[in-house]
Design a protein around this motif. Structure first.
Motif, PDB file in Angstrom:
ATOM      1  N   ASP A 161       0.852  -1.180   0.000  1.00 30.49           N
ATOM      2  CA  ASP A 161       0.000   0.000   0.000  1.00 30.49           C
ATOM      3  C   ASP A 161       0.895   1.239   0.000  1.00 30.49           C
ATOM      4  OD1 ASP A 161       0.931   0.354   2.607  1.00 30.49           O
ATOM      5  OD2 ASP A 161      -0.867  -0.510   3.512  1.00 30.49           O
ATOM      6  N   GLU A 162       0.308   2.398   0.213  1.00 34.91           N
ATOM      7  CA  GLU A 162       1.094   3.625   0.130  1.00 34.91           C
ATOM      8  C   GLU A 162       2.134   3.746   1.228  1.00 34.91           C
ATOM      9  OE1 GLU A 162      -2.919   4.245   2.021  1.00 34.91           O
ATOM     10  OE2 GLU A 162      -2.185   3.509   0.096  1.00 34.91           O
ATOM     11  N   SER A 163       1.992   2.964   2.297  1.00 34.59           N
ATOM     12  CA  SER A 163       2.913   3.083   3.423  1.00 34.59           C
ATOM     13  C   SER A 163       3.925   1.948   3.524  1.00 34.59           C
ATOM     14  CB  SER A 163       2.125   3.160   4.741  1.00 34.59           C
ATOM     15  OG  SER A 163       1.373   1.981   4.937  1.00 34.59           O
ATOM     16  N   SER A 164       3.716   0.845   2.813  1.00 32.45           N
ATOM     17  CA  SER A 164       4.645  -0.280   2.944  1.00 32.45           C
ATOM     18  C   SER A 164       4.616  -1.168   1.715  1.00 32.45           C
ATOM     19  CB  SER A 164       4.296  -1.120   4.180  1.00 32.45           C
ATOM     20  OG  SER A 164       3.028  -1.740   4.026  1.00 32.45           O
ATOM     21  N   GLN A 165       5.681  -1.908   1.528  1.00 30.25           N
ATOM     22  CA  GLN A 165       5.749  -2.888   0.452  1.00 30.25           C
ATOM     23  C   GLN A 165       5.045  -4.174   0.878  1.00 30.25           C
ATOM     24  OE1 GLN A 165       9.991  -3.278  -0.149  1.00 30.25           O
ATOM     25  NE2 GLN A 165      10.009  -1.675  -1.718  1.00 30.25           N
ATOM     26  N   ALA A 166       4.765  -5.038  -0.095  1.00 26.83           N
ATOM     27  CA  ALA A 166       4.185  -6.338   0.225  1.00 26.83           C
ATOM     28  C   ALA A 166       5.162  -7.105   1.118  1.00 26.83           C
ATOM     29  CB  ALA A 166       3.909  -7.115  -1.056  1.00 26.83           C
ATOM     30  N   HIS A 167       4.619  -7.772   2.120  1.00 26.22           N
ATOM     31  CA  HIS A 167       5.460  -8.510   3.048  1.00 26.22           C
ATOM     32  C   HIS A 167       4.652  -9.608   3.717  1.00 26.22           C
ATOM     33  CE1 HIS A 167       3.518  -5.328   5.418  1.00 26.22           C
ATOM     34  NE2 HIS A 167       3.625  -6.139   6.464  1.00 26.22           N
ATOM     35  N   PHE A 168       5.344 -10.461   4.436  1.00 21.61           N
ATOM     36  CA  PHE A 168       4.689 -11.554   5.143  1.00 21.61           C
ATOM     37  C   PHE A 168       4.592 -11.190   6.622  1.00 21.61           C
ATOM     38  CE2 PHE A 168       4.030 -15.723   7.009  1.00 21.61           C
ATOM     39  CZ  PHE A 168       3.219 -16.352   6.080  1.00 21.61           C
ATOM     40  N   ALA A 169       3.423 -11.421   7.226  1.00 28.78           N
ATOM     41  CA  ALA A 169       3.190 -11.095   8.629  1.00 28.78           C
ATOM     42  C   ALA A 169       2.841 -12.356   9.412  1.00 28.78           C
ATOM     43  CB  ALA A 169       2.063 -10.070   8.757  1.00 28.78           C
ATOM     44  N   PHE A 170       3.027 -12.286  10.729  1.00 33.33           N
ATOM     45  CA  PHE A 170       2.712 -13.421  11.595  1.00 33.33           C
ATOM     46  C   PHE A 170       1.215 -13.690  11.681  1.00 33.33           C
ATOM     47  CE2 PHE A 170       6.831 -12.340  13.756  1.00 33.33           C
ATOM     48  CZ  PHE A 170       7.441 -13.577  13.615  1.00 33.33           C
ATOM     49  N   SER A 171       0.415 -12.627  11.694  1.00 34.17           N
ATOM     50  CA  SER A 171      -0.994 -12.765  12.075  1.00 34.17           C
ATOM     51  C   SER A 171      -1.936 -12.148  11.069  1.00 34.17           C
ATOM     52  CB  SER A 171      -1.212 -12.110  13.447  1.00 34.17           C
ATOM     53  OG  SER A 171      -2.586 -12.048  13.774  1.00 34.17           O
ATOM     54  N   GLN A 172      -3.111 -12.756  10.923  1.00 33.61           N
ATOM     55  CA  GLN A 172      -4.184 -12.178  10.128  1.00 33.61           C
ATOM     56  C   GLN A 172      -5.056 -11.251  10.966  1.00 33.61           C
ATOM     57  OE1 GLN A 172      -6.497 -15.111   8.065  1.00 33.61           O
ATOM     58  NE2 GLN A 172      -4.757 -15.838   6.896  1.00 33.61           N
ATOM     59  N   ARG A 173      -5.105 -11.505  12.236  1.00 33.44           N
ATOM     60  CA  ARG A 173      -6.063 -10.839  13.116  1.00 33.44           C
ATOM     61  C   ARG A 173      -5.499  -9.575  13.777  1.00 33.44           C
ATOM     62  NH1 ARG A 173     -11.470 -10.454  13.645  1.00 33.44           N
ATOM     63  NH2 ARG A 173     -12.246 -10.978  15.701  1.00 33.44           N
ATOM     64  N   ALA A 174      -4.163  -9.471  13.853  1.00 33.92           N
ATOM     65  CA  ALA A 174      -3.543  -8.403  14.638  1.00 33.92           C
ATOM     66  C   ALA A 174      -3.973  -7.008  14.203  1.00 33.92           C
ATOM     67  CB  ALA A 174      -2.021  -8.528  14.559  1.00 33.92           C
ATOM     68  N   ASP A 175      -4.079  -6.776  12.894  1.00 35.38           N
ATOM     69  CA  ASP A 175      -4.416  -5.438  12.396  1.00 35.38           C
ATOM     70  C   ASP A 175      -5.854  -5.045  12.673  1.00 35.38           C
ATOM     71  OD1 ASP A 175      -1.888  -5.027  11.438  1.00 35.38           O
ATOM     72  OD2 ASP A 175      -2.352  -5.653   9.387  1.00 35.38           O
ATOM     73  N   HIS A 176      -6.661  -5.976  13.165  1.00 38.50           N
ATOM     74  CA  HIS A 176      -8.085  -5.709  13.356  1.00 38.50           C
ATOM     75  C   HIS A 176      -8.485  -5.642  14.825  1.00 38.50           C
ATOM     76  CE1 HIS A 176      -8.814  -6.193   9.032  1.00 38.50           C
ATOM     77  NE2 HIS A 176      -7.876  -7.124   9.100  1.00 38.50           N
ATOM     78  N   MET A 177      -7.505  -5.582  15.708  1.00 44.63           N
ATOM     79  CA  MET A 177      -7.758  -5.374  17.127  1.00 44.63           C
ATOM     80  C   MET A 177      -7.694  -3.880  17.434  1.00 44.63           C
ATOM     81  SD  MET A 177      -8.197  -8.373  18.568  1.00 44.63           S
ATOM     82  CE  MET A 177      -9.142  -8.785  17.105  1.00 44.63           C
ATOM     83  N   TRP A 178      -8.608  -3.404  18.273  1.00 44.74           N
ATOM     84  CA  TRP A 178      -8.687  -1.968  18.535  1.00 44.74           C
ATOM     85  C   TRP A 178      -8.626  -1.607  20.011  1.00 44.74           C
ATOM     86  CZ3 TRP A 178      -7.652   0.958  14.606  1.00 44.74           C
ATOM     87  CH2 TRP A 178      -7.933   0.484  13.317  1.00 44.74           C
ATOM     88  N   GLU A 179      -8.802  -2.578  20.886  1.00 41.86           N
ATOM     89  CA  GLU A 179      -8.716  -2.324  22.320  1.00 41.86           C
ATOM     90  C   GLU A 179      -8.082  -3.516  23.011  1.00 41.86           C
ATOM     91  OE1 GLU A 179     -11.888  -0.310  24.524  1.00 41.86           O
ATOM     92  OE2 GLU A 179     -13.095  -0.430  22.703  1.00 41.86           O
ATOM     93  N   GLY A 180      -7.518  -3.261  24.183  1.00 41.47           N
ATOM     94  CA  GLY A 180      -6.962  -4.357  24.959  1.00 41.47           C
ATOM     95  C   GLY A 180      -8.041  -5.165  25.628  1.00 41.47           C
ATOM     96  N   ILE A 181      -8.940  -4.478  26.343  1.00 41.17           N
ATOM     97  CA  ILE A 181     -10.018  -5.128  27.083  1.00 41.17           C
ATOM     98  C   ILE A 181     -11.285  -4.317  26.880  1.00 41.17           C
ATOM     99  CG2 ILE A 181     -10.828  -5.890  29.351  1.00 41.17           C
ATOM    100  CD1 ILE A 181      -7.929  -5.937  30.258  1.00 41.17           C
ATOM    101  N   SER A 182     -12.391  -4.992  26.549  1.00 37.82           N
ATOM    102  CA  SER A 182     -13.651  -4.294  26.308  1.00 37.82           C
ATOM    103  C   SER A 182     -14.789  -5.299  26.340  1.00 37.82           C
ATOM    104  CB  SER A 182     -13.613  -3.575  24.952  1.00 37.82           C
ATOM    105  OG  SER A 182     -14.896  -3.096  24.590  1.00 37.82           O
ATOM    106  N   SER A 183     -16.005  -4.779  26.514  1.00 38.87           N
ATOM    107  CA  SER A 183     -17.186  -5.640  26.455  1.00 38.87           C
ATOM    108  C   SER A 183     -17.700  -5.796  25.029  1.00 38.87           C
ATOM    109  CB  SER A 183     -18.301  -5.064  27.334  1.00 38.87           C
ATOM    110  OG  SER A 183     -18.682  -3.773  26.863  1.00 38.87           O
ATOM    111  N   ALA A 184     -17.137  -5.050  24.084  1.00 41.86           N
ATOM    112  CA  ALA A 184     -17.570  -5.122  22.682  1.00 41.86           C
ATOM    113  C   ALA A 184     -16.952  -6.332  22.001  1.00 41.86           C
ATOM    114  CB  ALA A 184     -17.167  -3.846  21.947  1.00 41.86           C
TER     115      ALA A 184
END
Length: 496
Positions: A161-184
């Motif tokens: 994307d505009e900020s980084s080149q294609a690369h391999f990451a450990f996790s699929q879910r990491a980029d979609h976490m928004w809080e540490g602890i929540s009831s949501a």
């Protein structure tokens, strides 16, 4: 807590690929997929005879929640059974689509992100004592879960994307976490969800709901994911002191760690120290190993969990990913992607490699790339086909056995019934709903008494030995019900 029940809820990606043109939209495809489920249970949210829950979640995502299990192997087998149930539903949906004049194939993917960037989850549930101090638990567990992706992530090819080149990451879910602890759970996805629904005696138990995990195809990765978390929880519950790794910014840390496949990314703690994910995991592992040495292993798989945990950390730290490229999902997938890229002369940004990433998670055992690797000896397994087949129709030996027998017996005798995780009710007897709050109960006299009212034959069936019941009327009827639910023949071995 000597015994614990676990469960995992997996949301699946669903897509239709016709021979030409655009595929069916997700909501219409989901209706095709769940048509036999609705015909069977008059709802798109039902419990099935193996004690698990099958339903459509937000966004037309099919979801499978395993029955409660008190053994790691049972849990992993129950999770794999969900993949097979989804596969059978997909085959039946394909046939109906073709009869209605559409072409192409139905794909069910056990992953966590689609091509449009939408995310769906794999949620873990752990029964913990009500006496556990939640603030202390979360302070220890959050850094463990933030860094756990390096030993249990599914891996992902991240497009440029505009900020980084294609690369391999450990996790699929990491980029979609928004809080540490929540009831949501959906509006603002937390790593740990605080919604307090124990589905058990609330005075004694609490349900820990972990949302951060990646869906795993590898059974050895699943063993490490659930086994390591269970060990950390046991140490917390025992009040054992653990080094302070509480993170200054868990959400920034989880993203930073995921996108640095070298494992060298350093994250800051509240105390002002900086550690790599390997250092945090190794510090926790050392304390867990000492805990096991002092108190003993609580199940036969502990040594394997600890050995695989250590080997995974060594692989990340050394950069020698071949140490785990048959055992841990991200490393298995990374090797596959690199092999294809080398053979075809492709750059990591090539769309073909994103397709390889997706195909790795295809639950079709004849088409999915993970299953192909397993057949070629490039992915280890701790399960047999017989264990998976049995888990498709047989509940684990927990409260799920009560639920499964209640469902199969009532339906075999034509009695309308409703169940959830706790309640068991014959529709025609509204004042006789039975609550089973003990998740470890394999039998309940009150439920037996209610079922005995269905007729003398039920009493006769109960008098037979365990071995003699493999071909009784309940079994035959339940096998038929499996075909109704999924549109497929019941798996072998037959239900007992």
């Amino acid at each position: 807590m000597d015994r614990r029940v676990f469960g995992v809820e997996s949301e699946f990606g669903l897509t239709h690929r016709p021979e030409t043109g655009r595929g069916l939209p997700p909501d219409e495809l989901a209706r095709y997929l769940f048509r036999p489920v609705v015909e069977f249970g008059r709802s798109s949210n039902i419990f099935i005879p193996n004690g698990s829950r099958l339903y459509l979640d937000v966004g037309s995502h099919p979801e499978y929640a395993t029955a409660e299990c008190d053994d790691l192997i049972d849990l992993i087998a129950a999770d794999r059974a969900g993949e097979r149930v989804m596969h059978d539903l997909a085959l039946a949906a394909e046939e109906r689509i073709h009869r209605d004049g559409f072409t192409g194939q139905v794909y069910v993917l056990k992953n966590n992100v689609d091509s449009a960037g939408n995310s769906y989850g794999s949620h873990e549930n752990y029964l913990i004592p009500r006496t556990t101090h939640f603030r202390r638990l979360s302070g220890i567990l959050l850094p463990f879960l933030v860094t756990r992706q390096i030993i249990a992530g599914a891996g992902r090819v991240v497009p440029a994307d505009e900020s980084s080149q294609a690369h391999f990451a450990f996790s699929q879910r990491a980029d979609h976490m928004w809080e540490g602890i929540s009831s949501a759970t959906t509006r603002s996805r937390p790593i740990i969800n605080t919604r307090d629904e124990p589905h058990a005696d609330a005075a004694s138990h609490r349900r820990l709901h972990v949302i951060v995990g990646d869906s795993n195809m590898s059974t050895t990765t699943s063993l490490l994911r659930y086994g390591s978390t269970d060990l950390v929880l046991r140490m917390i519950e025992a009040g054992v002191p653990i080094d302070d790794f509480e993170l200054e910014n868990p959400i920034a840390a989880i993203r930073q760690i995921s996108h640095d496949i070298t494992g060298g990314a350093r994250v800051r703690t509240r105390a002002g120290d900086e550690f790599t994910a390997v250092q945090i995991q190794r510090g926790i592992l050392q304390r867990v190993s000492r805990f096991v040495s002092e108190r003993g292993a609580h199940h036969e798989h502990v040594d394997r969990v600890l050995q695989l945990w250590e080997r995974a950390l060594e692989a990340v730290e050394s950069g020698d990913h071949s140490l785990i490229d048959q055992d841990i999902d991200w490393a298995i997938k990374k090797r596959l992607v690199q092999d294809v890229a080398t053979q075809k002369g492709l750059d990591l940004s090539h769309p073909r490699l994103e397709q390889i990433d997706m195909a790795y998670h295809d639950v079709n055992p004849h088409r999915g790339l993970f299953h192909l690797l397993a057949r070629r000896g490039r992915a280890t397994s701790i399960l047999t086909e017989e264990q998976i087949s049995q888990a498709m129709t047989t509940p684990p030996p927990t409260r799920a056995a009560v639920r499964g027998e209640f469902l199969s017996t009532a339906r075999a005798y034509g009695a309308e019934c409703t169940v959830d995780w706790v309640h068991h009710k014959l529709t025609g007897r509204p004042l006789e709903a039975i609550m089973v709050k003990d998740p470890f109960a394999q039998q309940d006299d009150r439920v037996d008494t209610l079922l005995n009212k269905l007729g003398d034959r039920q009493s006769q069936l109960r008098e037979r030995s365990f071995d003699e019941r493999s071909d009784n009327a309940v079994t035959v009827a339940l096998s038929d019900k499996y075909a109704l639910i999924t549109g497929a023949e019941p798996p072998e071995p037959p239900l007992i």
